[in-house]
Design a protein around this motif. Structure first.
Motif, mmCIF file in Angstrom:
data_model
loop_
_atom_site.group_PDB
_atom_site.id
_atom_site.type_symbol
_atom_site.label_atom_id
_atom_site.label_comp_id
_atom_site.label_asym_id
_atom_site.label_seq_id
_atom_site.Cartn_x
_atom_site.Cartn_y
_atom_site.Cartn_z
ATOM 1 N N UNK A 3 0.838 -1.189 0.000
ATOM 2 C CA UNK A 3 0.000 0.000 0.000
ATOM 3 C C UNK A 3 0.869 1.234 0.000
ATOM 4 N N UNK A 4 0.297 2.330 -0.506
ATOM 5 C CA UNK A 4 1.024 3.597 -0.540
ATOM 6 C C UNK A 4 0.820 4.302 0.787
ATOM 7 N N UNK A 11 -7.046 -4.747 1.129
ATOM 8 C CA UNK A 11 -7.060 -6.204 0.954
ATOM 9 C C UNK A 11 -6.726 -6.891 2.274
ATOM 10 N N UNK A 12 -5.694 -6.401 2.957
ATOM 11 C CA UNK A 12 -5.304 -7.007 4.234
ATOM 12 C C UNK A 12 -6.386 -6.803 5.291
ATOM 13 N N UNK A 40 -8.740 -11.784 -4.773
ATOM 14 C CA UNK A 40 -8.697 -10.327 -4.632
ATOM 15 C C UNK A 40 -7.459 -9.742 -5.315
ATOM 16 N N UNK A 41 -6.319 -10.393 -5.099
ATOM 17 C CA UNK A 41 -5.076 -9.887 -5.696
ATOM 18 C C UNK A 41 -5.126 -9.949 -7.221
ATOM 19 N N UNK A 58 -7.805 -1.742 -5.159
ATOM 20 C CA UNK A 58 -8.080 -2.644 -4.037
ATOM 21 C C UNK A 58 -9.494 -2.435 -3.517
ATOM 22 N N UNK A 59 -9.893 -1.165 -3.355
ATOM 23 C CA UNK A 59 -11.252 -0.893 -2.877
ATOM 24 C C UNK A 59 -12.293 -1.391 -3.877
ATOM 25 N N UNK A 60 -11.991 -1.234 -5.153
ATOM 26 C CA UNK A 60 -12.915 -1.700 -6.181
ATOM 27 C C UNK A 60 -13.044 -3.224 -6.134
ATOM 28 N N UNK A 61 -11.913 -3.918 -5.946
ATOM 29 C CA UNK A 61 -11.931 -5.377 -5.855
ATOM 30 C C UNK A 61 -12.770 -5.844 -4.662
ATOM 31 N N UNK A 62 -12.642 -5.157 -3.541
ATOM 32 C CA UNK A 62 -13.410 -5.506 -2.348
ATOM 33 C C UNK A 62 -14.907 -5.330 -2.606
#
Length: 221
Positions: A3-4, A11-12, A40-41, A58-62
């Protein structure tokens, strides 16, 4: 993939929430959670490949996977069946072996303390019945049986069968140990006591975990 900045990784966070909500055999749970993490990854990688920043991807994947609360019921049902199979396998493997040991102790030499050993034999029969239910559960939930729906109460039935078997093991062991001690026959006493104590611990712990899984609201359809 990282993550930035110092913000938490979506994800975590998602995986951590899922791990905390699920209960079942550790190996099956780890495999299930890892499969979801991998999905997810892969989804994140597809989005970042289109130029989307990691955190947004990541938020979109969730969002596409659904919340952890939405995934828990289906995952927990799978883990509950896995725990029932684990308990059934433990009982099915240990009960016949112990019954054979108890029978050898029961038939070894003269026995002036037959009432105690007779009690152990009856309790061995109780454990044997639980072992038969365990074997039937393995057949019903194995590869051939997966084409049929799992009975709703089966995991709880397996849990209580395992509990009954473990209690029968413990009381039968006490009866055999007492009879052997009174007769001065220490070798069978040590053998029966050690084997039964170890088996009782394995079956009781697995049955306790199975009861916990079976009573979760999301454990049954």
């Amino acid at each position: 993939m990282s993550a930035v900045g110092q913000d938490a990784d979506p994800i975590e966070d998602y995986v951590t929430a899922l791990e905390a909500a699920l209960h079942g055999p550790s190996r099956d749970k780890a495999r299930l959670v890892e499969e979801i993490r991998g999905g997810l990854c892969d989804t994140v990688a597809a989005h970042t490949g289109d130029g989307t920043p990691y955190r947004h991807a990541a938020r979109r994947a969730v969002r596409e996977f659904g919340t952890a609360d939405e995934l828990v019921p289906g995952c927990q049902r799978e883990l509950t069946i896995a725990q029932a199979r684990h308990t059934a396998r433990t009982a099915a493997l240990t009960v016949p072996f112990l019954i054979a040991c108890w029978f050898l102790v029961r038939t070894a030499g003269p026995d002036p303390y037959w009432p105690l050993r007779l009690l152990a034999v009856h309790l061995a029969g109780v454990a044997a019945a639980a072992g038969l239910l365990a074997a039937a559960t393995l057949a019903a939930t194995g590869s051939p049986g997966r084409r049929l729906p799992t009975p709703r109460r089966l995991p709880l039935a397996v849990a209580w069968a395992g509990t009954t078997a473990s209690l029968a093991m413990a009381v039968a062991s006490v009866a055999l140990v007492t009879a052997s001690a009174l007769a001065g026959d220490w070798t069978p006493m040590v053998l029966a006591g050690a084997l039964t104590a170890a088996s009782h611990g394995m079956v009781a712990a697995s049955a306790r975990a199975c009861r916990r899984c079976a009573r979760l609201p999301s454990a049954t359809p």
